[in-house]
Scaffold this motif. Structure first.
Motif, PDB file in Angstrom:
ATOM      1  N   LEU A 165       0.825  -1.211   0.000  1.00 34.38           N
ATOM      2  CA  LEU A 165       0.000   0.000   0.000  1.00 34.38           C
ATOM      3  C   LEU A 165       0.864   1.268   0.000  1.00 34.38           C
ATOM      4  CD1 LEU A 165      -2.860  -1.089   2.402  1.00 34.38           C
ATOM      5  CD2 LEU A 165      -2.913  -0.914  -0.097  1.00 34.38           C
ATOM      6  N   TYR A 183      -5.852   5.109  -6.176  1.00 33.18           N
ATOM      7  CA  TYR A 183      -5.488   4.425  -4.931  1.00 33.18           C
ATOM      8  C   TYR A 183      -6.741   3.961  -4.197  1.00 33.18           C
ATOM      9  CZ  TYR A 183      -3.257   3.537  -0.428  1.00 33.18           C
ATOM     10  OH  TYR A 183      -2.811   2.950   0.733  1.00 33.18           O
ATOM     11  N   LEU A 221      -7.577   0.142  -3.296  1.00 35.89           N
ATOM     12  CA  LEU A 221      -7.901  -0.319  -1.940  1.00 35.89           C
ATOM     13  C   LEU A 221      -9.154  -1.187  -1.936  1.00 35.89           C
ATOM     14  CD1 LEU A 221      -7.240   2.794   0.325  1.00 35.89           C
ATOM     15  CD2 LEU A 221      -5.991   0.637   0.318  1.00 35.89           C
TER      16      LEU A 221
END
Length: 120
Positions: free
Chosen positions: A90, A102, A106
């Motif tokens: 991450l 992003y 996720l």
């Protein structure tokens, strides 16, 4: 004598069955740690540029190796190893992807972790 022989055979067959199931469970758990993806579909989902795609492939290859190491580790070490692999992945992905990309990444990663039962 016949009963003794049949009892021994029954015990051996049950033992082999339990051993086979244990090995099968180990194989299934190791397969859960294989994190390979289709990079073309990931690039489409995240709307990656060519430079981003190359960086994502490098980062994800390292993540896959870390996850396979976790899958092959002792059960008591796995959770910590998975946590370290996820944090590292991450961190690196956040430096390569935009905020929107992003956030989508996720979601995808979380769904994958939950579906494979690695969040326990």
């Amino acid at each position: 004598m016949k009963r003794l022989f049949l009892t021994v055979m029954a015990v051996l067959s049950m033992t082999l069955t339990f051993a086979e199931n244990e090995e099968l469970n180990t194989v299934n758990s190791v397969n859960a740690y294989k994190m390979s993806v289709n990079y073309d579909k990931l690039a489409d989902a995240l709307d990656l540029t060519l430079d981003q795609l190359e960086a994502v492939q490098d980062i994800h290859s390292e993540f896959c190796a870390d996850m396979m190491n976790a899958g092959n580790a002792n059960a008591d070490e796995r959770k910590a190893m998975v946590g370290k692999a996820l944090a590292k992945d991450l961190k690196h992905m956040h430096s390569v992807l935009s905020d929107g990309q992003y956030h989508t990444y996720l979601k995808l990663l979380n769904a994958t972790i939950v579906n494979r039962g690695l969040n326990k």
